[in-house]
Design a protein around this motif. Sequence first.
Motif, short mmCIF file in Angstrom:
data_model
loop_
_atom_site.label_atom_id
_atom_site.label_comp_id
_atom_site.label_asym_id
_atom_site.label_seq_id
_atom_site.Cartn_x
_atom_site.Cartn_y
_atom_site.Cartn_z
N PHE A 141 44.82 45.90 48.51
CA PHE A 141 43.98 44.56 47.98
C PHE A 141 42.71 44.71 47.03
CE2 PHE A 141 46.27 42.63 51.92
CZ PHE A 141 46.94 41.77 51.10
N ILE A 142 42.03 45.57 47.28
CA ILE A 142 40.85 45.52 46.54
C ILE A 142 41.05 46.82 45.66
CG2 ILE A 142 37.83 46.60 47.50
CD1 ILE A 142 39.42 44.36 48.91
N GLU A 143 41.01 47.81 45.85
CA GLU A 143 40.58 49.36 44.63
C GLU A 143 41.59 49.01 42.98
OE1 GLU A 143 42.70 53.02 45.39
OE2 GLU A 143 44.80 52.02 45.72
N LYS A 144 40.67 49.04 42.58
CA LYS A 144 41.35 48.82 40.89
C LYS A 144 42.21 49.50 40.80
CE LYS A 144 39.74 49.06 36.03
NZ LYS A 144 38.81 50.01 34.75
N GLU A 145 43.61 48.20 40.35
CA GLU A 145 45.26 48.24 40.16
C GLU A 145 45.58 48.35 41.60
OE1 GLU A 145 45.75 48.01 36.60
OE2 GLU A 145 43.51 48.47 36.00
N ALA A 146 44.67 48.04 41.97
CA ALA A 146 46.02 47.50 43.65
C ALA A 146 47.19 46.92 42.87
CB ALA A 146 44.74 46.74 44.59
N PRO A 147 47.56 47.15 44.32
CA PRO A 147 49.30 46.57 43.70
C PRO A 147 49.08 44.54 44.12
CG PRO A 147 49.28 47.42 45.61
CD PRO A 147 48.25 48.20 45.10
N LYS A 148 48.13 44.45 44.65
CA LYS A 148 47.44 42.94 45.00
C LYS A 148 46.66 42.87 45.04
CE LYS A 148 50.92 42.96 48.23
NZ LYS A 148 52.24 42.59 49.99
N GLU A 149 45.61 43.12 44.05
CA GLU A 149 44.30 43.05 43.95
C GLU A 149 44.03 41.88 43.27
OE1 GLU A 149 40.73 45.09 40.89
OE2 GLU A 149 42.98 44.90 40.44
N ILE A 150 42.50 41.76 44.12
CA ILE A 150 41.85 40.54 44.29
C ILE A 150 41.03 39.46 43.49
CG2 ILE A 150 43.34 39.50 46.95
CD1 ILE A 150 39.57 40.44 47.43
N ASN A 151 40.68 38.27 43.52
CA ASN A 151 39.65 39.01 42.48
C ASN A 151 38.57 38.60 43.38
OD1 ASN A 151 37.97 38.27 39.78
ND2 ASN A 151 38.50 35.89 40.52
N ILE A 152 37.33 39.75 43.38
CA ILE A 152 35.97 39.56 43.65
C ILE A 152 35.31 40.36 42.72
CG2 ILE A 152 36.92 39.52 46.21
CD1 ILE A 152 37.19 42.70 46.76
N ASP A 153 33.85 40.21 42.92
CA ASP A 153 33.17 40.88 42.43
C ASP A 153 32.45 42.50 42.79
OD1 ASP A 153 30.63 41.50 44.49
OD2 ASP A 153 31.55 39.20 44.15
N PHE A 154 32.09 43.08 41.90
CA PHE A 154 32.30 44.56 41.48
C PHE A 154 31.41 45.23 42.49
CE2 PHE A 154 30.85 49.16 39.98
CZ PHE A 154 31.09 49.46 39.81
N GLN A 155 30.50 44.31 42.45
CA GLN A 155 29.69 44.84 44.25
C GLN A 155 30.04 44.67 45.28
OE1 GLN A 155 28.30 43.48 41.74
NE2 GLN A 155 26.63 43.81 40.79
N THR A 156 30.97 43.39 46.10
CA THR A 156 31.49 43.84 47.26
C THR A 156 32.43 45.22 47.09
OG1 THR A 156 31.30 41.23 46.96
CG2 THR A 156 32.87 42.20 48.53
#
Length: 213
Positions: A141-156
């Motif tokens: 969910f978190i890393e760039k290009e994750a299969p289910k990437e969620i929309n959170i800010d870069f700092q988080t």
Amino acid sequence: RPGMQSALLLAVRPGGRTERSRRRSEPEEADKGRMKRTIIKDWKTRLSYFLQNSSNSNKRKSKKAGKHRNYFRPSPEEAQLWSEAFDELLANKYGLAAFRAFLKSEFCEENIEFWLACEDFKKTKSPQKLTSKAKKIYNDFIEKEAPKEINIDFQTKNLIAQNIQDATHTCFSAAQKRVYSLMENNSYPRFLESQFYQELCKKTPISRAAQGT
């Protein structure tokens, strides 16, 4: 006489157009009816999938015979409670499955899947499992290009990447709050306006009779 003929023609033409437009509107209404039935059918298919998965999961966790009562279709009164608070919806097994089906129809089911993964993560007791689950959540969910990437800010995202090396129960707290707020303020109001939810809240003669027994 020419003036009278013109007046008669003007009187007839609008009526003719109205009749034609009425004929045209009938197929349009039929199309809308078919579209509504298709949407409801798709919803029920998705809902059945999520309920089945939840049921299988709970079978492994509990052998209580009465455990699965929550999977029956709720009464209109029960469904209406979900509109009082987002937590009311998430706390109900059927409501949660219905909301997941709705998010899938909007192509943003990763939000509820991430939230559920975080809820499971916070209940994990083993330090080893905590670390492995943290890495899986990050990869999914978190890393760039994750299969289910969620929309959170870069700092988080960066903070999570640092924290999962020595995972604690609060690793994903900020991200989970962000996703919860996103669902509560955007998806949840749309869910309450959806045709499927409106159908659940609709009181029918059958449901009234059932309530009286």
